[in-house]
Enzyme design. Sequence first.
Site, PDB file in Angstrom:
ATOM      1  CE  LYS A   1       9.555   1.891  -3.026  1.00  0.00           C
ATOM      2  NZ  LYS A   1       8.809   0.895  -3.832  1.00  0.00           N
TER       3      LYS A   1
ATOM      4  CB  THR B   1      -0.573   0.915   0.445  1.00  0.00           C
ATOM      5  OG1 THR B   1      -0.579  -0.132   1.431  1.00  0.00           O
ATOM      6  CG2 THR B   1      -0.943   2.231   1.116  1.00  0.00           C
TER       7      THR B   1
ATOM      8  N   GLY C   1       0.226  -2.825  -4.122  1.00  0.00           N
ATOM      9  CA  GLY C   1       0.777  -2.596  -5.449  1.00  0.00           C
ATOM     10  C   GLY C   1       1.382  -1.233  -5.686  1.00  0.00           C
ATOM     11  CB  THR C   2       2.098   1.728  -3.528  1.00  0.00           C
ATOM     12  OG1 THR C   2       2.695   0.951  -2.480  1.00  0.00           O
ATOM     13  CG2 THR C   2       0.703   2.124  -3.128  1.00  0.00           C
ATOM     14  N   GLY C   3       4.343  -0.057  -4.869  1.00  0.00           N
ATOM     15  CA  GLY C   3       5.720  -0.148  -5.341  1.00  0.00           C
ATOM     16  C   GLY C   3       5.800  -0.574  -6.794  1.00  0.00           C
ATOM     17  CB  CYS C   4       3.892  -3.089  -8.769  1.00  0.00           C
ATOM     18  SG  CYS C   4       4.170  -4.543  -7.741  1.00  0.00           S
TER      19      CYS C   4
END
Length: 279
Positions: A176, A206, A208-211
Site C-alpha cells: 500500500k 486514517t 484503522g485503514t489497514g484493518c
Amino acid sequence: MSNIVHALTIAGTDPTGGAGIQADLKTFQEREVYGMSVLTSAVAQNTQGVQAVHHLPIDFIEKQLDAVFQDIKPHAIKTGMLSTVEMMELIATYVSPDSIPYVIDPVMVSTSGDALMEESSRKVIRDTLVPKATVVTPNIPEAEILVGFTIKNEEDMKKAAKVIVEDLGATSAVVKGGHLDGKAVDVFYDREFHFLAVNRIETKDTHGTGCTFSAVITAELAKGKSTLEAVKLGKQFITDAIRYPLNIGKGNGPTNHWGYRLQGLPNQGGNNNESNNTD
C-alpha cells in the site's frame, strides 16, 4: 438463510472501535458476511495512541480457535495483531491457503507510531505465516521490515511485492502506497503486476485503514471472489471510508465504515475517483 458466508478475524482490540477486531467485525457486517473473532491481545488505545497492551495466554487463544473450528469453520481468515512468536506458531497450525483463504495484515506499528510486534516475531511472521498467505497487505513501513530494504518509490514497491511472493512464498501481495507522496498507488502482485491508483485525500482520519482494507479482502474471498477482485473492492471500500470522515476523536480519527452508503451505491464499495491513504 442456509448459505451464510462467515469469516474469522484473529487480532487485537481497539476499545474506541476504529481498528483491530472491532473494525474487522464492522467491515464484515457491511460486506454482508457473518463475522467471528479470536482475541490475541487486549489493547488500551484510542485515536491518540496506544497506552497499554495485554497479551492473552497462548492456551486461551488456542481454546478460542478450537471453539470456532469445532463449530463454525470459517470461509476465510485474516490475522492482524500477532505480537509474539508463540501466537504465530499457533496460528500457523490453523491456516492453509489450500483449504481456506488466508489474509495477513502484518500489523507491526500503529498509525500513531507505537510498536505492536516484538522484534523476535518479525522473522517468524516472514518464515512461518507469509508462506501460508493467500495475500499479504503491508503498508510501506511494514513491507520494509518484511523485505529488508527501504521503499522510496513505486519501483521499490514493485520490488517489495515481488519479494514477498517469489522469495517469501505468499500467493500474492499488495503493498500500500499511502506513506508516499503524490497519488495514492497500491501495487498488487500475483505473478503479474496490477496498480490501484486514486487521487489522495489529505486527512488525519486514517485510524484503522489497514484493518478495514484487509477485512474487506477477507470478506470477499470468503464469498468466493478472486484475490484481484477482492483487493479492488477493498480499495473502493476504504476510499469511501476515508472520503467521508466521521470527525471523531482527538487524534487520528477512525474511518467511516458506512461511507460507501453515502455514494448511494450498492454494497460493493464506491468508485475510484478519490484517494485511498491506506496505511
